[in-house]
Scaffold this motif. Structure first.
Motif, short mmCIF file in Angstrom:
data_model
loop_
_atom_site.label_atom_id
_atom_site.label_comp_id
_atom_site.label_asym_id
_atom_site.label_seq_id
_atom_site.Cartn_x
_atom_site.Cartn_y
_atom_site.Cartn_z
N LYS A 1 0.87 -1.18 0.00
CA LYS A 1 0.00 0.00 0.00
C LYS A 1 0.90 1.23 0.00
O LYS A 1 1.68 1.44 0.92
N ARG A 2 0.78 2.02 -1.05
CA ARG A 2 1.61 3.20 -1.23
C ARG A 2 0.99 4.40 -0.53
O ARG A 2 -0.22 4.45 -0.33
N ASP B 1 0.47 7.19 -1.72
CA ASP B 1 -0.42 7.93 -2.62
C ASP B 1 -1.77 7.24 -2.79
O ASP B 1 -2.59 7.65 -3.61
N LEU C 1 -2.44 4.11 -3.82
CA LEU C 1 -2.47 2.95 -4.70
C LEU C 1 -2.05 1.70 -3.95
O LEU C 1 -1.22 1.76 -3.04
N THR C 2 -2.61 0.57 -4.33
CA THR C 2 -2.26 -0.71 -3.72
C THR C 2 -1.91 -1.69 -4.82
O THR C 2 -2.61 -1.79 -5.82
N ASP C 3 -0.81 -2.39 -4.64
CA ASP C 3 -0.38 -3.43 -5.57
C ASP C 3 -0.20 -4.72 -4.81
O ASP C 3 0.10 -4.73 -3.62
N TYR D 1 5.71 3.38 1.61
CA TYR D 1 4.78 2.26 1.45
C TYR D 1 4.71 1.43 2.72
O TYR D 1 5.58 1.52 3.59
#
Length: 86
Positions: free
Chosen positions: A24-25, A27, A29-31, A77
């Motif tokens: 989880k960044r 900003d 966004l999550t990858d 992150y």
């Protein structure tokens, strides 16, 4: 980020497990990365964490390349680990 709680110690010693790292960044966004170990999960996890501290392109996984990309861009992150199957 650096701690993984193995609820059952034997789970960390299992080999050929499928695990997920969710990044989880800052900003928003999550990858997610899903990989399978050849050795024990604990051994693979330790090597992954080490690869986040020391850049080595020869031995880099997709996850460590991603983490180094975030570091290069100064993006903070948080990471969570989960064993999906054993």
């Amino acid at each position: 980020q650096r701690k993984f709680d193995c609820r059952k110690k034997e789970m960390c010693l299992d080999e050929s497990v499928v695990y997920q790292a969710v990044v989880k960044r800052e900003d928003g966004l999550t990858d997610s990365y899903v990989e399978m170990t050849k050795n024990s999960f604990q051994d693979r996890w330790t090597k992954q964490i080490s690869s986040f501290r020391t850049r080595n392109p020869k031995n880099a996984s997709g996850l460590s390349r991603y983490i180094w990309n975030l570091k290069d861009q100064n993006i903070k992150y948080e990471m969570k680990w989960k064993i999906i199957s054993r």
